[in-house]
Design an enzyme around this catalytic site. Structure first.
Site, PDB file in Angstrom:
ATOM      1  N   GLY A  54      18.375  65.036  12.698  1.00  0.00           N
ATOM      2  CA  GLY A  54      17.777  66.360  12.717  1.00  0.00           C
ATOM      3  C   GLY A  54      17.700  67.021  14.069  1.00  0.00           C
ATOM      4  O   GLY A  54      16.945  67.981  14.246  1.00  0.00           O
ATOM      5  N   GLY A  55      18.455  66.548  15.052  1.00  0.00           N
ATOM      6  CA  GLY A  55      18.432  67.161  16.368  1.00  0.00           C
ATOM      7  C   GLY A  55      18.988  68.571  16.357  1.00  0.00           C
ATOM      8  O   GLY A  55      19.786  68.924  15.483  1.00  0.00           O
ATOM      9  N   ASN A  66      28.175  64.539  14.136  1.00  0.00           N
ATOM     10  CA  ASN A  66      27.385  63.331  14.345  1.00  0.00           C
ATOM     11  C   ASN A  66      28.137  62.054  13.993  1.00  0.00           C
ATOM     12  O   ASN A  66      27.859  60.993  14.550  1.00  0.00           O
ATOM     13  CB  ASN A  66      26.090  63.398  13.529  1.00  0.00           C
ATOM     14  N   ASN A 111      21.150  58.559   9.456  1.00  0.00           N
ATOM     15  CA  ASN A 111      20.661  58.422  10.828  1.00  0.00           C
ATOM     16  C   ASN A 111      19.422  59.296  11.007  1.00  0.00           C
ATOM     17  O   ASN A 111      19.460  60.486  10.692  1.00  0.00           O
ATOM     18  CB  ASN A 111      21.759  58.841  11.806  1.00  0.00           C
ATOM     19  N   ARG A 148      26.653  72.021  20.402  1.00  0.00           N
ATOM     20  CA  ARG A 148      25.372  71.881  19.723  1.00  0.00           C
ATOM     21  C   ARG A 148      24.411  73.006  20.113  1.00  0.00           C
ATOM     22  O   ARG A 148      23.638  73.483  19.271  1.00  0.00           O
ATOM     23  CB  ARG A 148      24.757  70.511  20.028  1.00  0.00           C
ATOM     24  N   HIS A 198      19.209  56.158  20.301  1.00  0.00           N
ATOM     25  CA  HIS A 198      18.962  56.629  18.946  1.00  0.00           C
ATOM     26  C   HIS A 198      20.248  56.921  18.174  1.00  0.00           C
ATOM     27  O   HIS A 198      20.217  57.055  16.958  1.00  0.00           O
ATOM     28  CB  HIS A 198      18.114  57.905  19.037  1.00  0.00           C
ATOM     29  N   TRP A 199      21.358  57.018  18.877  1.00  0.00           N
ATOM     30  CA  TRP A 199      22.622  57.461  18.278  1.00  0.00           C
ATOM     31  C   TRP A 199      23.596  56.307  18.211  1.00  0.00           C
ATOM     32  O   TRP A 199      24.696  56.369  18.746  1.00  0.00           O
ATOM     33  CB  TRP A 199      23.179  58.605  19.119  1.00  0.00           C
TER      34      TRP A 199
END
Length: 290
Positions: free
Chosen positions: A35-36, A44, A103, A183, A264-265
């Site tokens: 949700g970034g 992603n 994710n 992004r 986190h990725w």
């Protein structure tokens, strides 16, 4: 590895457009992104689609609120809304069941979908999923940065770069400027700025919403038999790595893999390992024995 053709389509789910890309043949694997700000499905999972499409029918939607899909999310029950929309996508594609890979925000949506309708999910892969222990302790610095992106003076490229380089990944220097540029442009879509999909709950129902978004408080979790692979970066600065063991202990049919020097990725930073683990886990001869 041969490059896989990626088909792009839009379907209508509950009267709203959902965009998705698709590649490969075989058992269906639906991959849900995080949700970034400025996120989308293909961006992603850019390092994973080709590898998984060698074995599976890979379906990568833009989640509601992002990319080329409908904007806006039901803020009273975000994870429930996302699960309903992704289930509706399954219906439109005539998928009785599918494996789900999620994710962060997408991981929470995948888990909620499995809790609501377990018969629609084959196996689950959850990477640093949201909704795990969110009512316990203070938010991480990464989560505060994420939730504050549209606040204050509004979105800026500097704010987005700080979030991605300092919080999203272990090695911020590994992220190319072009990725941040793309992004940022997506994050300032006027419809998104007016109605950000991921935000702090507010108003008289905020406490109830927070409680609903903490999936570890859902009594169905301990009964969920769906085979689940939990992946978590030990250096995750958005969702606490302690969520990995907590989720493992709460689910009756789960395995956990945690990796060092990973934020986190994971699907981007450790793409080769991620692709190998997921392919093996989803196969009928999975070494995990699930």
């Amino acid at each position: 590895m041969t490059a896989i053709h990626l088909a792009e389509r839009t379907v209508t789910v509950n009267g709203k457009p959902i965009f998705y890309a698709e590649a490969g043949t075989g058992p269906a694997v639906v991959m849900l992104h995080g949700g970034g700000p400025g996120a989308s499905g293909v961006s992603n999972y850019s390092r994973n689609i080709d590898a998984l499409a060698q074995h599976y029918r890979v379906i990568v939607p833009d989640m509601p609120g992002y990319g080329r899909s409908v904007k806006g999310v039901d803020q009273s029950d975000p994870f429930g809304y996302l699960a309903d929309m992704i289930r509706g996508l399954h219906d439109e594609l005539a998928l009785d069941t599918a494996h789900l890979v999620g994710n962060s925000y997408g991981g929470a949506a995948a888990l909620r979908l499995a809790l609501d309708t377990p018969h629609r999910v084959g196996k689950l892969v959850l990477m640093g999923p949201g909704g795990i222990g969110t009512t316990k302790g203070l938010p991480t610095a990464g989560l505060n940065s994420l939730l504050g992106y549209y606040g204050g003076d509004g979105p800026t490229r500097d704010k987005l770069e700080a979030f991605i380089r300092a919080h999203l990944v272990y090695d911020g220097a590994s992220i190319p400027d072009e990725l941040i540029d793309r992004r940022y442009e997506a994050s300032i879509d006027p419809e998104v700025v007016a109605n950000p999909p991921l935000r702090r709950p507010s108003g008289p129902m905020a406490l109830r919403t927070l409680w609903r978004m903490d999936l570890t408080r859902d009594s169905r979790l301990k009964k969920l038999q769906t085979p689940t692979l939990i992946l978590w970066g030990r250096d995750d600065k958005v969702n606490k790595p302690s969520g990995g063991p907590a989720l493992l202990n709460a689910m009756p049919n789960a395995e956990l893999v945690m990796t060092s020097h990973t934020g986190h990725w994971m699907q981007w930073e450790r793409a080769g390992l991620f692709n190998e683990l997921v392919t093996e886990f989803l196969s009928t001869e999975s070494v995990f024995g699930l």
